[in-house]
Design an enzyme around this catalytic site. Structure first.
Site, PDB file in Angstrom:
ATOM      1  N   VAL A  15       0.662  -1.439  -0.254  1.00  0.00           N
ATOM      2  CA  VAL A  15       0.046   0.138   0.230  1.00  0.00           C
ATOM      3  C   VAL A  15       1.000   1.239  -0.079  1.00  0.00           C
ATOM      4  CG1 VAL A  15      -2.038   1.032   1.385  1.00  0.00           C
ATOM      5  CG2 VAL A  15      -2.281  -1.111   1.003  1.00  0.00           C
ATOM      6  N   GLY A 136     -11.341  -1.290   1.080  1.00  0.00           N
ATOM      7  CA  GLY A 136     -10.181  -0.565   0.002  1.00  0.00           C
ATOM      8  C   GLY A 136     -10.602  -0.038  -0.628  1.00  0.00           C
ATOM      9  N   GLY A 189      -1.205 -16.066  -1.774  1.00  0.00           N
ATOM     10  CA  GLY A 189      -0.309 -15.175  -0.948  1.00  0.00           C
ATOM     11  C   GLY A 189      -1.828 -13.888  -1.064  1.00  0.00           C
ATOM     12  N   GLU A 192      -3.291 -13.244   5.687  1.00  0.00           N
ATOM     13  CA  GLU A 192      -2.399 -12.312   5.964  1.00  0.00           C
ATOM     14  C   GLU A 192      -1.316 -13.143   6.481  1.00  0.00           C
ATOM     15  OE1 GLU A 192      -3.361  -8.665   6.726  1.00  0.00           O
ATOM     16  OE2 GLU A 192      -4.957  -8.107   5.964  1.00  0.00           O
ATOM     17  N   ASP A 203     -10.595  -9.484  10.795  1.00  0.00           N
ATOM     18  CA  ASP A 203     -10.188  -8.202  10.157  1.00  0.00           C
ATOM     19  C   ASP A 203     -11.966  -7.653   9.646  1.00  0.00           C
ATOM     20  OD1 ASP A 203      -8.416  -7.001   7.710  1.00  0.00           O
ATOM     21  OD2 ASP A 203     -10.006  -7.933   6.663  1.00  0.00           O
ATOM     22  N   LYS A 207     -13.607  -4.620  10.183  1.00  0.00           N
ATOM     23  CA  LYS A 207     -13.824  -3.467   9.889  1.00  0.00           C
ATOM     24  C   LYS A 207     -16.052  -2.986   9.775  1.00  0.00           C
ATOM     25  CE  LYS A 207     -11.219  -4.691   6.031  1.00  0.00           C
ATOM     26  NZ  LYS A 207     -10.835  -5.624   4.959  1.00  0.00           N
ATOM     27  N   GLY A 304      -5.788  -4.865  -2.057  1.00  0.00           N
ATOM     28  CA  GLY A 304      -4.663  -4.845  -2.911  1.00  0.00           C
ATOM     29  C   GLY A 304      -3.576  -3.623  -3.656  1.00  0.00           C
TER      30      GLY A 304
HETATM   31  N1  HSE Z   1      -7.049  -9.748   3.972  1.00  0.00           N
HETATM   32  C1  HSE Z   1      -8.221  -8.273   3.604  1.00  0.00           C
HETATM   33  C2  HSE Z   1      -8.737  -9.564   2.968  1.00  0.00           C
HETATM   34  C3  HSE Z   1      -7.606  -7.610   2.934  1.00  0.00           C
HETATM   35  O1  HSE Z   1      -9.098 -10.373   2.145  1.00  0.00           O
HETATM   36  O2  HSE Z   1     -10.056  -8.537   2.558  1.00  0.00           O
HETATM   37  C4  HSE Z   1      -7.088  -6.319   4.440  1.00  0.00           C
HETATM   38  O3  HSE Z   1      -8.031  -6.613   5.162  1.00  0.00           O
END
Ligand code: HSE
Length: 428
Positions: A15, A136, A189, A192, A203, A207, A304
């Protein structure tokens, strides 16, 4: 022309490099939009000599992000290190103490310390912005804090972890197991460093807690999010749900009900034909329900380099323009503390049971559900080679507590093998 706005960027991973590239490649456009130059003064990362594929030689290098945060010549501290402990946390707090604006993509830090960070920043009359932390590239924070500011929100629903959506949709398209597709996602990849952040729903839970705070004007309360990951989802459930016209999604839902704030991140069924049901691969989608506007659906890339850097730049440009939006859409000291409640919102349920194929077995299950006021909407029994019959039941709308109680009593029927699967069907 107003003075340039000066950035210190901490973290030069995917990022961070994406942000540097945008600033290097689009200087003129950014200047026109922000009304002033956007300049990177200094950067910081773990390794100075790593080849990152772009020229960083014109920026000062700080090996310690806290030193970067303390520099007198930066206006905005851009934190792209990640994590809610250590360097990210220490440097953000230092930057606030030094009266910098903050732009961050750090959902974990905000989910754990958002209230304190927002109060401290606002006390200093500075801004803390985090568009890149949620979904994102989707401008969902901007949509909530600005575009929908005239609404009271009824519900926030969304798929906010692209990796989980990739795994679930790939399982469906390939017919492969969770373990096989998990390995595929790992090889690509997508996961996390700690995969449980993705597949454990953490994660996405971070959010959701941030969106709930803005949406309902409440203090961030990540600890109260009911979390359940996707590790238990089997290919059988994916296939059976599809057969009944549904898709399984790791779905975040936040809503205020009569008792308090309900926040849950868990695998749910959604209608296959709905926008959420149609969501494929690593894409994110957030559905916002406002009292005046009705339903708004935003979708796009949730992770991304380009998408996340795009969101960081939106915040940087806003600050450069002089746009002043409080961190959570209203002053942090006006955010309410509300009671957190376990989900008690009614919904239909999908049940999968392995049943002894003998006379009266199904009647016993139907009778048990009836005892708890649960009515069957649809049911299917599939062909089977052994003595256990796979049975699927879609219930009429019921309350989660009745489902819980009925499941606790299933062993008493003596006809159900293995643990039954129960998944909520989220009304959309
Ligand atoms: N690992 C997260 C996802 C992106 O797969 O959406 C970062 O928050």
């Amino acid at each position: 022309m107003t003075n340039p706005i000066k950035l210190g960027i901490a973290g030069l991973g995917t990022v961070g490099i994406g942000v540097v590239k945008i600033i290097q490649q689009k200087a003129e456009t950014l200047q026109a939009r922000a009304g002033r130059n956007i300049e990177i003064v200094a950067v910081s990362a773990k390794s100075k000599n790593k080849d990152r594929g772009i020229d960083l030689s014109m920026y000062d290098w700080e090996s310690d992000p806290v030193t970067l945060a303390n520099r007198k010549d930066i206006d905005i501290f851009v934190e792209l290190i990640g994590g809610h402990v250590g360097a990210a946390k220490n440097s953000i707090f230092a930057a606030i103490d030094n009266e910098k604006h903050i732009v961050t993509a750090n959902k974990a830090l905000l989910a754990h310390h958002g209230q304190q960070l927002a109060e401290k920043t606002e006390d200093k009359n500075k801004l803390l912005r985090f568009e890149a932390a949620v979904a994102g590239g989707i401008p969902v924070i901007k949509a909530l804090t600005e575009g929908l500011a005239g609404n009271s929100l009824a519900r926030v629903v969304g798929v906010m972890n692209g990796t989980c959506n990739y795994i679930l949709t790939r399982m469906q398209s390939s017919g492969l197991s969770y373990d096989e597709i998990f390995k595929e996602a790992e090889a690509l990849g997508y996961l996390e460093a700690d995969p449980n952040l993705d597949v454990g729903g953490i994660d996405a839970g971070h959010k959701l807690a941030l969106l709930a705070s803005i949406g309902f004007g409440t203090k961030v309360n990540f600890e109260a999010v009911q979390l359940e990951g996707i590790g238990q989802i089997s290919i059988d459930d994916i296939n059976h749900a599809a057969d009944m016209g549904f898709r399984i999604k790791l779905l975040g839902v936040a809503q205020l009900n009569g008792d308090g704030l309900e926040q849950r991140m868990s695998p749910c069924l959604v209608p296959a034909a709905s926008p959420l049901g149609q969501l494929e691969g690593g894409t994110n989608m957030v559905m916002l329900e406002g009292d005046h506007v009705g339903q708004i659906i935003l979708s796009g890339p949730g992770a991304g380099e380009g998408p996340t850097a795009s969101a960081v730049m939106a915040d940087v440009i806003d600050i450069a323009r002089g746009v002043r939006i409080p961190t959570f859409g209203q002053q942090a000291n006006t955010l309410r503390t509300v009671q957190s409640v376990k989900s008690n919102t009614r919904a239909p349920y999908y049940l999968r049971l392995s049943l002894s194929d003998k006379p009266g077995a199904l009647a016993k299950v139907a009778s048990l559900l009836g005892d708890f006021g649960i009515s069957i909407d649809r049911m299917r029994q599939y062909a089977h080679a052994d003595e256990n019959a796979p049975v699927l039941i879609v219930t009429h709308t019921t309350d989660p507590q009745s489902i819980e109680k009925a499941l606790a009593n299933v062993p008493k029927t003596g006809v159900v093998h293995d643990k039954p699967v129960a998944l909520r069907i989220e009304p959309l």
